[in-house]
Design a protein around this motif. Structure first.
Motif, short mmCIF file in Angstrom:
data_model
loop_
_atom_site.label_atom_id
_atom_site.label_comp_id
_atom_site.label_asym_id
_atom_site.label_seq_id
_atom_site.Cartn_x
_atom_site.Cartn_y
_atom_site.Cartn_z
N MET A 106 -7.75 1.57 -5.12
CA MET A 106 -8.92 0.86 -4.62
C MET A 106 -9.72 1.84 -3.76
SD MET A 106 -7.13 -2.67 -3.56
CE MET A 106 -7.86 -4.06 -4.36
N PRO A 107 -10.98 2.10 -4.15
CA PRO A 107 -11.80 3.05 -3.38
C PRO A 107 -11.81 2.72 -1.89
CG PRO A 107 -12.94 2.37 -5.38
CD PRO A 107 -11.72 1.51 -5.26
N ARG A 108 -11.61 3.74 -1.09
CA ARG A 108 -11.61 3.69 0.37
C ARG A 108 -10.51 2.80 0.96
NH1 ARG A 108 -16.62 3.75 -1.36
NH2 ARG A 108 -17.09 1.55 -1.12
N LYS A 109 -9.57 2.34 0.13
CA LYS A 109 -8.47 1.51 0.63
C LYS A 109 -7.12 2.11 0.31
CE LYS A 109 -10.95 -2.79 0.75
NZ LYS A 109 -10.99 -4.19 0.42
N GLY A 110 -7.03 2.89 -0.77
CA GLY A 110 -5.77 3.52 -1.12
C GLY A 110 -5.21 3.04 -2.43
N ARG A 111 -3.94 3.35 -2.61
CA ARG A 111 -3.24 2.95 -3.83
C ARG A 111 -2.25 1.85 -3.48
NH1 ARG A 111 -3.56 8.81 -5.16
NH2 ARG A 111 -4.78 8.92 -7.07
N PHE A 112 -2.11 0.90 -4.41
CA PHE A 112 -1.26 -0.26 -4.18
C PHE A 112 -0.40 -0.54 -5.40
CE2 PHE A 112 -4.88 -0.71 -1.47
CZ PHE A 112 -4.41 -1.31 -0.30
N VAL A 113 0.74 -1.16 -5.16
CA VAL A 113 1.54 -1.71 -6.24
C VAL A 113 0.90 -3.06 -6.56
CG1 VAL A 113 3.81 -2.58 -6.93
CG2 VAL A 113 3.64 -0.58 -5.42
N PRO A 114 0.49 -3.27 -7.82
CA PRO A 114 -0.19 -4.53 -8.12
C PRO A 114 0.74 -5.73 -8.00
CG PRO A 114 0.08 -3.22 -10.12
CD PRO A 114 0.59 -2.41 -8.98
N LEU A 115 0.16 -6.85 -7.63
CA LEU A 115 0.92 -8.09 -7.58
C LEU A 115 1.22 -8.52 -9.01
CD1 LEU A 115 -1.07 -10.00 -4.82
CD2 LEU A 115 1.27 -9.13 -4.65
N LEU A 116 2.41 -8.98 -9.23
CA LEU A 116 2.81 -9.43 -10.55
C LEU A 116 2.52 -10.92 -10.64
CD1 LEU A 116 4.18 -8.55 -13.18
CD2 LEU A 116 6.36 -9.17 -12.14
N THR A 117 1.65 -11.28 -11.56
CA THR A 117 1.31 -12.69 -11.74
C THR A 117 1.83 -13.17 -13.08
OG1 THR A 117 -0.81 -12.25 -12.82
CG2 THR A 117 -0.82 -12.36 -10.40
N LYS A 118 1.99 -14.46 -13.20
CA LYS A 118 2.44 -15.04 -14.47
C LYS A 118 1.42 -14.75 -15.56
CE LYS A 118 5.24 -18.82 -12.73
NZ LYS A 118 5.41 -20.28 -12.66
N ARG A 146 0.87 -1.18 0.00
CA ARG A 146 0.00 0.00 0.00
C ARG A 146 0.90 1.22 0.00
NH1 ARG A 146 -2.36 3.73 3.45
NH2 ARG A 146 -4.46 4.35 2.82
N LEU A 147 0.65 2.13 -0.94
CA LEU A 147 1.47 3.34 -1.07
C LEU A 147 0.93 4.42 -0.14
CD1 LEU A 147 1.83 3.32 -4.94
CD2 LEU A 147 3.54 2.65 -3.27
N ASN A 148 1.71 4.76 0.84
CA ASN A 148 1.33 5.80 1.79
C ASN A 148 1.83 7.13 1.28
OD1 ASN A 148 1.54 7.66 4.06
ND2 ASN A 148 0.91 5.91 5.30
N GLU A 149 0.90 7.98 0.89
CA GLU A 149 1.23 9.27 0.29
C GLU A 149 2.08 10.15 1.21
OE1 GLU A 149 -1.67 12.78 -0.78
OE2 GLU A 149 -2.06 11.07 -2.10
N ILE A 150 1.74 10.18 2.48
CA ILE A 150 2.46 11.03 3.42
C ILE A 150 3.89 10.53 3.60
CG2 ILE A 150 2.56 11.81 5.83
CD1 ILE A 150 -0.55 11.64 5.82
N ASP A 151 4.04 9.22 3.82
CA ASP A 151 5.38 8.66 4.00
C ASP A 151 6.26 8.87 2.76
OD1 ASP A 151 4.66 7.83 6.51
OD2 ASP A 151 4.40 5.72 5.97
N LEU A 152 5.68 8.59 1.56
CA LEU A 152 6.45 8.74 0.33
C LEU A 152 6.83 10.20 0.09
CD1 LEU A 152 5.00 6.30 -2.35
CD2 LEU A 152 7.36 6.52 -1.63
N SER A 153 5.91 11.11 0.36
CA SER A 153 6.24 12.53 0.13
C SER A 153 7.37 12.98 1.05
CB SER A 153 5.00 13.42 0.28
OG SER A 153 4.56 13.44 1.61
#
Length: 159
Positions: free
Chosen positions: A62-74, A29-36
């Protein structure tokens, strides 16, 4: 830390490298505050960078959950590579129809990528290799001189 481009473009490039290299792993989960704070930038340009990366499918919102780095699948990798293969084969077909047998920018880049036959675990070397390979593919698509093909390829090239 970020120069030569505008701040948002630099952030997009930097975050793309962090995602591709795995420093921002799938599922994170990408935390905007931490990353900034970590990147020493304000949140508005970071949000713009997130929007661009979301369009490139390098992050998910994801609405109401935040932004995420997607899982890389085959399966995801397979779909992306199938699309790239289809577009690149079509570019080669267009070059053949125009009887173009050599494109200097492609040949130069191909020779450059050949020097990476033994890639170490060095992150910088791996990123340079990936960048050069990506550039090779972009040169190939550009040489086909088909605007629509170039547009579609630009949508998936960073994946």
């Amino acid at each position: 830390m970020f120069e030569h481009k505008n701040l948002v473009e630099s952030l997009v490039d930097h975050l793309r490298v962090l995602i591709i290299s795995g420093e921002l792993p799938g599922g994170l989960r990408l935390n905007e505050i931490d990353l900034s704070m970590k990147l020493n930038v304000s949140r508005p340009p970071l949000r713009e960078a997130f929007q661009i990366l979301e369009q490139q499918r390098l992050i998910q919102s994801m609405p109401r959950k935040g932004r995420f780095v997607p899982l890389l699948t085959k399966d995801n990798c397979k779909l992306i590579w199938q699309c790239r293969e289809m577009m690149e084969c079509y570019a080669i077909t267009l070059l053949e129809k125009r009887a173009i047998r050599s494109v200097p920018s492609i040949m130069t880049n191909l020779e450059k990528t050949a020097s990476y036959l033994d890639i170490s675990d060095d992150r910088i070397e791996r990123m340079a290799f990936l960048s050069d390979i990506n550039q090779f593919h972009q040169f190939l698509i550009a040489a086909a001189e088909n605007e629509l093909l170039s547009h579609f390829y630009s949508l998936i090239k960073d994946n």
